[in-house]
Design an enzyme around this catalytic site. Structure first.
Site, PDB file in Angstrom:
ATOM      1  N   CYS A 137       0.814  -1.221   0.000  1.00 22.22           N
ATOM      2  CA  CYS A 137       0.000   0.000   0.000  1.00 22.22           C
ATOM      3  C   CYS A 137       0.845   1.268   0.000  1.00 22.22           C
ATOM      4  CB  CYS A 137      -0.942   0.001   1.201  1.00 22.22           C
ATOM      5  SG  CYS A 137      -0.148  -0.399   2.779  1.00 22.22           S
ATOM      6  N   HIS A 250      -3.360   6.044   4.798  1.00 23.82           N
ATOM      7  CA  HIS A 250      -1.964   6.191   5.190  1.00 23.82           C
ATOM      8  C   HIS A 250      -1.437   7.564   4.783  1.00 23.82           C
ATOM      9  CE1 HIS A 250      -2.128   2.110   6.243  1.00 23.82           C
ATOM     10  NE2 HIS A 250      -1.364   1.562   5.319  1.00 23.82           N
TER      11      HIS A 250
END
Length: 345
Positions: A137, A250
């Site tokens: 990710c 994130h």
């Protein structure tokens, strides 16, 4: 003549392996949202989730336990059940003739498996031999920024620090963060069962296993995967990964040293025109991208691009992206879309 590596030119039989997890559920939603040509949908999971019901395009679909017969006559498998599960079923999937787009780390560094971010290296997808890997990710978010910049001026070195949400550890970690945060507010000492330490009003260095060089596995994923995606095996990159008490999305602080000075205005111009990227900031109010800005959204948000005052050849920037969406499920669906025959007509 269409390349054999393309998906069939008809409604597809699509299986989601790991359909009960956070990424699996997002895959399901994205297939519907993006009108992917699904003729038949198969939801696969462990025996614990078998029998659960999920909705797709107004129809209820029952989750099935994964067996060796689950992949017969399947065209596309979107796998998000973890490395061990992907390794367990890989040979059977390949022998079935299906294409597996795998969200785990199992095959990312295999030289025979393309590692794809569609906005960065789409042409590599056609080289697959039945398996395509979806990058980590944090790597996906970083590559979206690095790729257009390094095409303008080559990159010499990258220093990145990540601020990774609970979603990176799955749905159970997200649920635990909510539960333990309430316990703290109620005056109860939180005790984590999913993560090694409580994330409630806390943060800790990423809990993936430490390697012999004292970098954790997550940090080395960023190093090695970024090199592979950008096609630069000697790229200098160092990373520090941190888990933070955010449910979803994130963030990354990125310092990029180029081979010569990179004008800040030019960097803004390039990233504003880059697919999958948006500039989000309000300098007067000291307002820059936050996880809440990108949660549930496709683009990654970039802001606070500035000259590094310690190095005339370096820029610094801040980015946020939805880990479950572009950092996982969306990137996988976009890879599959690359291989739809209509994209080669």
């Amino acid at each position: 003549m269409k390349p054999k590596s393309l998906l069939p030119n008809r409604p597809l039989t699509v299986a989601i392996l790991g359909s009960s997890g956070a990424v699996g559920k997002e895959l399901l939603a994205l297939l519907e949202e993006r009108s992917f040509p699904v003729g038949k949908l198969i939801l696969l999971a462990s025996h614990r989730s078998a029998g659960d019901i999920q909705s797709f395009c107004g129809t209820e679909v029952k989750v099935e336990e994964t067996t060796k017969d689950s992949f017969k006559n399947v065209d596309l498998i979107l796998a998000s059940a973890g490395s061990s599960i992907s390794r367990k079923w890989k040979d059977i999937i390949q022998s079935s003739g299906a294409l597996m787009i795998d969200n785990s780390s199992a095959f990312r560094m295999d030289e025979n498996v393309p590692l794809i971010v569609p906005e960065v290296n789409p042409s590599d997808a056609i080289k697959h031999k039945g398996v395509i890997s979806n990058p980590n990710c944090t790597t996906i978010l970083l590559a979206l920024v690095l790729s257009p910049l390094t095409r303008h001026i080559p990159i010499k070195r990258i220093v990145v620090s990540t601020y990774q949400s609970a979603s990176g550890a799955g749905a159970m970690a997200m649920e635990e963060l909510e539960k333990l945060s309430q316990q703290v507010l109620d005056g109860i000492t939180p005790k984590s069962k999913v993560l090694p330490y409580s994330l409630a009003f806390n943060l800790f260095l990423h809990n993936s296993p430490l390697q012999s060089n004292n970098y954790c596995e997550e940090e080395m994923k960023m190093v090695n995967e970024t090199r592979k995606i950008l096609g630069d095996p000697e790229l200098s990159l160092t990373a520090t990964c941190v888990r933070v008490p955010v449910l979803r999305a994130h963030s990354e602080s990125v310092n990029i040293e180029f081979t010569k000075p990179f004008p800040v205005k030019e960097a803004y111009k390039i990233l504003e025109a880059s697919p999958g990227v948006e500039i989000l900031e309000d300098l007067e109010n000291n307002r820059f991208p936050m996880p809440q800005d990108v949660t549930g959204r496709d683009p990654i948000s970039v802001g606070r691009i500035r000259q590094d005052i310690s190095n005339p050849n370096a820029l610094e920037l801040w980015l946020c992206g939805d880990q479950i969406r572009k950092g996982a499920a969306l990137n996988a669906v976009q890879i599959a879309e690359l291989l739809l025959p209509k994209n080669y007509e």
